[in-house]
Design an enzyme around this catalytic site. Structure first.
Site, PDB file in Angstrom:
ATOM      1  N   SER A 168      -9.207  14.700  28.239  1.00  0.00           N
ATOM      2  CA  SER A 168     -10.363  14.591  27.347  1.00  0.00           C
ATOM      3  C   SER A 168     -11.190  13.378  27.724  1.00  0.00           C
ATOM      4  O   SER A 168     -10.657  12.369  28.219  1.00  0.00           O
ATOM      5  CB  SER A 168      -9.840  14.443  25.908  1.00  0.00           C
ATOM      6  OG  SER A 168     -10.857  13.946  25.087  1.00  0.00           O
ATOM      7  N   LYS A 201      -3.435  11.288  25.423  1.00  0.00           N
ATOM      8  CA  LYS A 201      -3.958  11.927  26.654  1.00  0.00           C
ATOM      9  C   LYS A 201      -3.886  10.953  27.829  1.00  0.00           C
ATOM     10  O   LYS A 201      -3.536  11.330  28.944  1.00  0.00           O
ATOM     11  CB  LYS A 201      -5.420  12.372  26.434  1.00  0.00           C
ATOM     12  CG  LYS A 201      -5.583  13.512  25.442  1.00  0.00           C
ATOM     13  CD  LYS A 201      -5.027  14.812  25.992  1.00  0.00           C
ATOM     14  CE  LYS A 201      -5.174  15.969  25.032  1.00  0.00           C
ATOM     15  NZ  LYS A 201      -4.483  17.176  25.439  1.00  0.00           N
ATOM     16  N   TYR A 238      -4.763   9.813  19.440  1.00  0.00           N
ATOM     17  CA  TYR A 238      -4.982  11.069  20.179  1.00  0.00           C
ATOM     18  C   TYR A 238      -5.400  10.764  21.614  1.00  0.00           C
ATOM     19  O   TYR A 238      -4.795  11.263  22.575  1.00  0.00           O
ATOM     20  CB  TYR A 238      -6.056  11.925  19.485  1.00  0.00           C
ATOM     21  CG  TYR A 238      -6.563  13.052  20.368  1.00  0.00           C
ATOM     22  CD1 TYR A 238      -5.747  14.116  20.697  1.00  0.00           C
ATOM     23  CD2 TYR A 238      -7.859  13.017  20.907  1.00  0.00           C
ATOM     24  CE1 TYR A 238      -6.195  15.136  21.537  1.00  0.00           C
ATOM     25  CE2 TYR A 238      -8.318  14.027  21.738  1.00  0.00           C
ATOM     26  CZ  TYR A 238      -7.488  15.079  22.057  1.00  0.00           C
ATOM     27  OH  TYR A 238      -7.931  16.076  22.895  1.00  0.00           O
TER      28      TYR A 238
HETATM   29  P1  NAD Z   1      -6.102  24.405  19.589  1.00  0.00           P
HETATM   30  O1  NAD Z   1      -5.413  23.649  18.511  1.00  0.00           O
HETATM   31  O2  NAD Z   1      -6.975  25.535  19.202  1.00  0.00           O
HETATM   32  O3  NAD Z   1      -5.035  24.934  20.654  1.00  0.00           O
HETATM   33  C1  NAD Z   1      -3.842  24.237  20.929  1.00  0.00           C
HETATM   34  C2  NAD Z   1      -2.711  25.250  20.880  1.00  0.00           C
HETATM   35  O4  NAD Z   1      -1.487  24.589  21.192  1.00  0.00           O
HETATM   36  C3  NAD Z   1      -2.535  25.874  19.478  1.00  0.00           C
HETATM   37  O5  NAD Z   1      -2.466  27.274  19.630  1.00  0.00           O
HETATM   38  C4  NAD Z   1      -1.225  25.307  18.965  1.00  0.00           C
HETATM   39  O6  NAD Z   1      -0.552  26.212  18.125  1.00  0.00           O
HETATM   40  C5  NAD Z   1      -0.483  25.034  20.272  1.00  0.00           C
HETATM   41  N1  NAD Z   1       0.512  23.954  20.201  1.00  0.00           N
HETATM   42  C6  NAD Z   1       0.342  22.709  19.721  1.00  0.00           C
HETATM   43  N2  NAD Z   1       1.478  21.996  19.870  1.00  0.00           N
HETATM   44  C7  NAD Z   1       2.382  22.829  20.460  1.00  0.00           C
HETATM   45  C8  NAD Z   1       3.725  22.684  20.869  1.00  0.00           C
HETATM   46  N3  NAD Z   1       4.394  21.548  20.682  1.00  0.00           N
HETATM   47  N4  NAD Z   1       4.344  23.731  21.440  1.00  0.00           N
HETATM   48  C9  NAD Z   1       3.691  24.900  21.628  1.00  0.00           C
HETATM   49  N5  NAD Z   1       2.415  25.107  21.255  1.00  0.00           N
HETATM   50  C10 NAD Z   1       1.767  24.066  20.689  1.00  0.00           C
HETATM   51  O7  NAD Z   1      -6.907  23.328  20.469  1.00  0.00           O
HETATM   52  P2  NAD Z   1      -7.990  23.578  21.609  1.00  0.00           P
HETATM   53  O8  NAD Z   1      -9.302  23.140  21.097  1.00  0.00           O
HETATM   54  O9  NAD Z   1      -7.840  24.929  22.196  1.00  0.00           O
HETATM   55  O10 NAD Z   1      -7.516  22.480  22.652  1.00  0.00           O
HETATM   56  C11 NAD Z   1      -6.652  22.792  23.724  1.00  0.00           C
HETATM   57  C12 NAD Z   1      -6.346  21.509  24.483  1.00  0.00           C
HETATM   58  O11 NAD Z   1      -7.561  20.926  24.933  1.00  0.00           O
HETATM   59  C13 NAD Z   1      -5.636  20.449  23.636  1.00  0.00           C
HETATM   60  O12 NAD Z   1      -4.665  19.823  24.428  1.00  0.00           O
HETATM   61  C14 NAD Z   1      -6.749  19.497  23.288  1.00  0.00           C
HETATM   62  O13 NAD Z   1      -6.283  18.177  23.079  1.00  0.00           O
HETATM   63  C15 NAD Z   1      -7.626  19.566  24.540  1.00  0.00           C
HETATM   64  N6  NAD Z   1      -9.013  19.204  24.271  1.00  0.00           N
HETATM   65  C16 NAD Z   1      -9.729  19.886  23.310  1.00  0.00           C
HETATM   66  C17 NAD Z   1     -11.040  19.522  23.037  1.00  0.00           C
HETATM   67  C18 NAD Z   1     -11.840  20.238  21.964  1.00  0.00           C
HETATM   68  O14 NAD Z   1     -12.875  19.715  21.534  1.00  0.00           O
HETATM   69  N7  NAD Z   1     -11.435  21.415  21.501  1.00  0.00           N
HETATM   70  C19 NAD Z   1     -11.636  18.474  23.748  1.00  0.00           C
HETATM   71  C20 NAD Z   1     -10.884  17.801  24.723  1.00  0.00           C
HETATM   72  C21 NAD Z   1      -9.572  18.189  24.989  1.00  0.00           C
END
Ligand code: NAD
Ligand code: UDP
Length: 349
Positions: free
Chosen positions: A127, A155, A151
């Protein structure tokens, strides 16, 4: 067609489900591991409907080493796309241990199992929050890191762990080195053009775009614009918004790069995935009103603690080394967000 098997952790979530669509449409076989802590299984049924293809789903936590090891023993996995994690900045300040346990320990378990199974190709969801507060607003990958909340620090720690893994390879001169892409996302928004999958936040959204669309559909009453006195062109915060479909295409390009000559000796490299331009909160509201014809009721509120005035990506490295750049514009992001929101006013329920 590509028959390679990709394990997608967190594949039922917002970005992961879009990645599954892109992988299946590119000919990969897909295995999803998700504990459904922040997603619904329905997202994966929709992925199957969109693509007309099937995928394998395991409901498991990535911290459960035994469960993960069984999956790696059973499936011929070549690459892991690692999305699983907790992602809410505010919540991470209230529950730091939960965030470090889930994100950092979860990645440790995953990489241990990968190493034991000799699967060493990994695309990681990092991120832009790892950058902290550089003085220049257009972020380049070699800027010093300095995340400012648990958070972001989770990362940054994972990035360090993955870099250490890759460096260790050089000491032992392994024949199958780690190949790792750290993809630093800017602000993913939008949804698949079908409107069948999209962002389905639990409760009241923290992020701007889902909040705007829930106001427009009448689920929430009014958007609070956090500050209009920033030193930006209209006083509101500026971010680099990127369409989620462009974002996941970057992940496929990352796999291609990891398999190319460039990574033949292994390595761990960070890439910004952003558009390279910023939009203000007021510009988002006005694009939303223009594209959807809906009014977005808003008021100006005090700044949100911890927010920066402005930052956006320098995406040149991703263009040069991954052959990737965004293809969609703000109107596409708004139209696709609205298509998803209006077809699924209650999300996946
Ligand atoms: P999201 O919460 O929709 O998806 C994350 C998924 O991981 C969920 O389905 C959740 O159930 C699953 N999960 C969480 N912990 C788990 C575990 N211990 N074991 C198995 N499954 C687990 O989030 P997203 O927006 O799709 O983000 C995906 C990734 O991208 C994350 O790592 C997030 O930090 C990163 N990210 C997201 C954004 C954003 O703005 N959405 C920005 C930068 C980085
Ligand atoms: N923002 C806002 N009201 C909201 C949510 C966000 O004005 O209800 C602003 C926020 O201050 C920032 C931008 O919108 O300038 C993007 O915020 P978001 O939380 O979506 O992303 P991030 O802070 O992670 O960049």
């Amino acid at each position: 067609m590509n028959e390679q098997v990709v394990l997608v952790t967190g594949g039922a979530g917002y970005i992961g489900s879009h990645a599954c669509v892109e992988l299946l449409q590119s000919g990969y076989r897909v295995i999803v591991v998700d504990n459904l802590s922040n997603s619904k299984i329905e997202s994966l049924s929709r992925v199957k409907q969109i693509t007309g293809k099937t995928l394998q789903f395991y409901q498991a936590d990535i911290r459960d080493k035994k469960a993960l090891a069984e999956i790696f023993a059973k499936e011929p996995i070549a690459t892991v796309m690692h999305f699983a994690g907790l992602k809410a900045v505010g919540e991470s300040c209230e529950q730091p241990l939960n965030y470090y346990h889930n994100n950092v320990y979860g990645t440790l378990v995953l990489t241990e199992v990968m190493a034991e199974a000799n699967v060493k190709q990994l695309v990681f969801s990092s991120s832009a929050t790892v950058y902290g507060e550089p003085s220049c607003v257009q972020y380049v990958e070699d800027f010093p890191l300095g995340a400012v909340n648990p958070y972001g620090r989770s990362k940054a720690m994972i990035e360090d762990i993955l870099r250490d893994l890759s460096v260790a390879d050089k000491h032992i001169q392994t024949k199958s080195p780690w190949k790792i892409a750290l993809l630093r996302y800017f602000n993913p928004i939008g949804a698949h053009e079908s409107g069948m999958i999209g962002e389905d936040p639990n409760g009241i959204p923290n992020n701007l775009m889902p909040y705007v669309s829930q106001v427009a559909i009448g689920k929430l009453e009014q958007l609070a614009v956090f500050g209009d006195d920033y030193p930006t062109r209209d006083g509101t915060g500026i971010r680099d918004y990127i369409h989620v479909v462009d974002l996941v295409k970057g992940h496929i390009k990352a796999i291609d790069a990891l398999e190319s000559e460039k990574f033949s000796l292994g390595g761990c490299k960070a890439y910004n995935l952003g558009a390279g331009r910023g939009c203000s909160v007021l510009e988002i509201i006005s694009a939303f009103e223009r594209v959807t014809g809906r009014k977005v009721n808003y008021r100006v509120a005090p700044r949100r603690a911890g927010d920066l005035a402005e930052f956006f990506a320098n995406p040149e490295l991703a263009l040069k080394e991954l052959n990737w750049k965004v293809e969609k514009n703000l109107d596409d992001m708004v139209a696709d967000t609205w298509n998803w929101q209006s077809k699924n006013p209650q999300g996946y329920v």
